[in-house]
Design an enzyme around this catalytic site. Structure first.
Site, PDB file in Angstrom:
ATOM      1  N   HIS A   1      -8.411  -4.549  -1.207  1.00 33.99           N
ATOM      2  CA  HIS A   1      -7.138  -3.975  -0.767  1.00 33.99           C
ATOM      3  C   HIS A   1      -6.322  -4.975   0.042  1.00 33.99           C
ATOM      4  CE1 HIS A   1      -4.388  -0.697  -0.115  1.00 33.99           C
ATOM      5  NE2 HIS A   1      -4.464  -0.818   1.185  1.00 33.99           N
TER       6      HIS A   1
ATOM      7  N   ASP B   1      -9.672  -3.373  -5.660  1.00 32.01           N
ATOM      8  CA  ASP B   1      -9.133  -2.507  -4.619  1.00 32.01           C
ATOM      9  C   ASP B   1      -9.603  -1.074  -4.855  1.00 32.01           C
ATOM     10  OD1 ASP B   1      -7.644  -1.160  -2.727  1.00 32.01           O
ATOM     11  OD2 ASP B   1      -5.762  -2.139  -3.222  1.00 32.01           O
TER      12      ASP B   1
ATOM     13  N   SER C   1       0.849  -1.181   0.000  1.00 30.48           N
ATOM     14  CA  SER C   1       0.000   0.000   0.000  1.00 30.48           C
ATOM     15  C   SER C   1       0.901   1.254   0.000  1.00 30.48           C
ATOM     16  CB  SER C   1      -0.958  -0.029   1.182  1.00 30.48           C
ATOM     17  OG  SER C   1      -1.976   0.919   1.034  1.00 30.48           O
TER      18      SER C   1
END
Length: 764
Positions: A733, A689, A603
């Site tokens: 995600h 995501d 991320s």
């Protein structure tokens, strides 16, 4: 912009066995101009998720990745087996009491998801006994046990399953729960009658995280996201009525502010919090005792006009309503010229209900400290718990409410543990309980669930071990954890004086001979800290001789608010240079082989990976970038993309500020790939995501392949540096849902790194 779906596909969609060349996406230039600077993006067309051509391209990338990494399958299977062997698959959580029930979660061998259960509690008049959780055996039903939600049944026939919240009414008859089957973090809220196990007709689509019942069990409060996935509306739904009749309690129109809700510990007030990483606001609503009583108006507690970051906990002292406030400015030393004194590591104050809006009347409970940061508080009927961070690690302090904010206030106390680097975090503070539930873990100690006794202050402080997570085949004496400090030699200005904390984990039998492989992990954003915690999966690295290093770079919160502030906005490059300096320090330590170092992050940690590779690609043999935020500037320039406006408080606003634009343009990974040798790279992403769009790593991989000069054709195991993209076509995600699929994902990542490092064999 030309529609991608109208163009002829240019990607190779052959089967994995026949894939020898990576897919090449056609260059379709799109110019982006801001502040006099033009960037030409050749691969912007890949963002069209609905395009058959784009899906074909992602499938072709997956086929190529499967082909290139096919030789790693035995290693992946071995790592998966090791994770499985170190995990008690049929297990359960420690029961937690709420009202008249004990709630707990079971996991069963072979099942992807947990089963949520409960059993009735009894009241004998002995508080310690009544709040001591029942002993429940894994895999053994308890008399009267009730399954309230079986994740496996909810997930049946669905590509994805995730819960966005569960709430049970005070009488225990109803359960509100929110389910996501699309991996896009937009949930459907349903109500289940726990007496019959059937769902009511009430169903609310498109809700966000967080939901609570009022005291009467006739209303559910929930949040709704806007088109950019920002929670911005708080509504009240009355059971048995249509969604169109739901009452709007609050709406936040500032695109840079996030909204959320929660209940006070005694469940008499609904708290609505609004804010970002730099400012916050809190409002309250007194909850009625009767379903016939209408909801009152919202009351302001702490206005955003004060410019505070803060959290609020309502508490009743001597029969009067008060509020415990954690905040980052000291109003006790305010003057007309300079205003309140900054308290970046937070302080704790107490305010009466009738004066809470005016900080001049707040009483200090815990003053500001340069070495200890207060992260938050929780209250019970008798005690205040403080979550603090000192010397990089999270700790819990406890003090009685009696005398709070006065000269008779007792000093906070802290449970005592024997390790240097550990996490002790509040796991629950039931309002009427004589215990605080704590979670304890370290890098080598599996999680312990503890109840900290607080009744009878003069005799309190006893820790009751309720559970030690069992890890079959694991001996903690075989592993060692150390804290190293690396000088920040590459940072600019005064930042160069900093020392970067490193957590170094290795097996005890690792020799100091400069031959060991190493994995360096980092994150460094949003003031999130990489705290001590045990994971069985990491053993698969350590048991192959890997020295595992966590680089606690700036942008995280390990060393207080200042550590975060010096790694965000116009200081963001410090995160990248810290990671590079940490790697160089480790490479020179004598413990690792400088030619066998890999990097990993996800991320915003994937942004870190991209920035680090552009700065010093020669330091790494391989990199795994998980859901990497590698096209940060493009995303943040588009306020219509999910959560983009909220990101301005983290990175700055490049739309309005040319200096922010210039600074971000200098480090955003996609725009700064260089024509030099890079390591082997695996970019791992998910089609659905909503936080980091799949298009970012998809574009990045194309830019890398056509720019870098490294050998992308020789197999990874033979010293090559292939660049691959792996897309989970049903995931979000966090990747695919389900614990076994999560293990498969981790095994895939580790097998890629271990193959590159030449560390595939287990040590004896």
């Amino acid at each position: 912009m030309t529609s991608a779906s109208s163009q002829q596909t240019s990607t190779d969609t052959t089967t994995p066995a026949g894939v020898s060349q990576p897919p090449v996406a056609e260059a379709r230039p799109v110019a982006r101009t801001h502040h006099g600077h033009t960037f030409t993006d050749d691969f912007d067309w890949l963002r069209d998720k609905e395009s058959d051509e784009v899906i074909a391209h992602l499938n072709a990338e997956n086929a190529y990745t499967a082909s290139v990494t096919a030789d790693q399958e035995p290693l992946r299977a071995a790592i998966f087996g090791e994770i499985k062997a170190h995990t008690v698959e049929t297990d359960l959580s420690v029961p937690s009491r709420k009202d008249g029930w004990w709630y707990f979660v079971r996991t069963e061998e072979g099942q992807q998801y947990a089963t949520h259960c409960r059993v009735q509690a009894t009241d004998t008049g002995d508080r310690l006994a009544d709040w001591t959780p029942p002993v429940i055996e894994p895999g053994v039903p308890v008399a009267g046990e009730q399954v309230i939600l079986d994740g496996n049944a909810e997930a049946e026939g669905q590509p994805f399953f995730s819960l966005g919240g569960i709430a049970v009414s005070r009488d225990g008859n109803l359960m509100a729960y929110a389910v996501d089957h699309a991996a896009d973090e937009r949930f459907t809220l349903r109500i289940r009658d726990l007496r019959t196990g059937t769902d009511l007709a009430d169903e609310i689509p498109n809700v966000s995280y967080g939901l609570v019942f009022d005291a009467t069990g006739t209303r559910v409060f929930y949040t709704v996201p806007d088109d950019s996935w920002r929670p911005y509306r708080i509504l009240a739904h009355t059971l048995g009525t249509g969604v169109e009749q739901d009452q709007l309690l609050f709406q936040e129109d500032d695109p840079g502010m996030w909204s959320g809700l929660g209940l006070s510990a005694d469940r008499t007030e609904l708290l609505i919090s609004v804010g970002n990483s730099e400012i916050a606001e809190t409002l309250a609503l007194d909850l009625p005792d009767s379903p016939d009583e209408p909801l009152s108006e919202l009351r302001m507690l702490v206005s955003r006009d004060l410019g505070l970051l803060h959290d609020v906990d309502p508490v009743t002292l001597d029969g009067q309503r008060h509020y415990v406030i954690v905040h980052n400015k000291d109003f006790s030393s305010e003057d007309e010229e300079h205003g309140p004194t900054p308290a970046p590591n937070n302080m704790v104050s107490l305010a009466a209900r009738d004066t809470v809006t005016d900080p001049r009347f707040w009483r200090t409970v815990v003053g500001h400290s340069a070495t200890t940061k207060v992260d938050g508080t929780a209250v019970t009927a008798t005690h205040l718990a403080l979550g603090v961070r000192r010397e990089t690690t999270p700790r819990t302090l406890v003090m009685p409410l009696a005398g709070l904010g006065t000269a008779q206030q007792a000093a906070p106390v802290e449970p005592d543990f024997g390790e240097e680097l550990y996490s002790c975090e509040l796991g629950g503070a039931p309002f009427d309980s004589p215990f605080l539930r704590l979670g304890y873990s370290s890098w080598v100690t599996p999680t312990q669930v503890l109840d900290y006794e607080v009744d009878g202050w003069e005799n309190s402080g006893r820790l009751h071990l309720r559970r030690q997570v069992e890890v079959p085949g694991y001996d903690p004496e075989q592993y060692l954890v150390e804290r190293w400090w690396a000088p920040a030699e590459s940072a600019a200005g005064d930042a160069r004086k900093a020392a970067i904390p490193l957590t170094v984990i290795r097996r005890q039998d690792t020799e100091w001979d400069g031959s060991n492989p190493c994995v360096v992990y980092g994150y460094g954003s949003y003031e999130m800290s990489m705290d001590p915690g045990f994971t069985a999966a990491r053993l698969s690295l350590l048991d192959r001789g890997v020295v595992y290093v966590v680089a606690h770079v700036r942008g995280g919160g390990e060393l207080g608010r200042g550590w975060y502030d010096h790694g965000k906005k116009l200081h963001k490059k410090n995160s990248f240079t810290d990671f590079v300096d940490a790697t160089r320090f480790v490479a020179q330590s004598g413990w690792v082989d400088p030619d066998r170092i890999a990097a990993m992050g996800g991320s915003a940690g994937g942004l870190l990976m991209g920035g680090v590779l552009n700065l010093a690609p020669q330091l790494y043999r391989a990199c795994v970038a998980q859901v990497p935020f590698v096209d940060a500037l493009t995303s943040i320039l588009d306020p219509d993309l999910p959560l983009s406006a909220l990101e301005w408080e983290e990175w700055g606003n490049p739309i309005t500020d040319p200096e922010v634009y210039r600074y971000m343009q200098e480090y955003t990974p996609y725009e700064n790939v260089r024509a030099v040798d890079y390591p082997a790279i695996a970019a791992v992403t998910s089609l659905n995501d909503t936080r980091v769009l799949y298009v970012e790593p998809a574009k990045w991989v194309q830019q890398l392949r056509r720019t870098v000069t490294s050998d992308q054709t020789t197999p990874l195991a033979e010293g090559g540096a292939p660049i691959v993209l792996k897309t989970e076509m049903d995931g979000g995600h966090g990747g695919a849902s389900g614990r076994y699929r999560a293990w498969e994902d981790r095994a895939w990542d580790y097998a890629f790194l271990l193959t590159a490092l030449g560390a595939t064999e287990l040590r004896a």
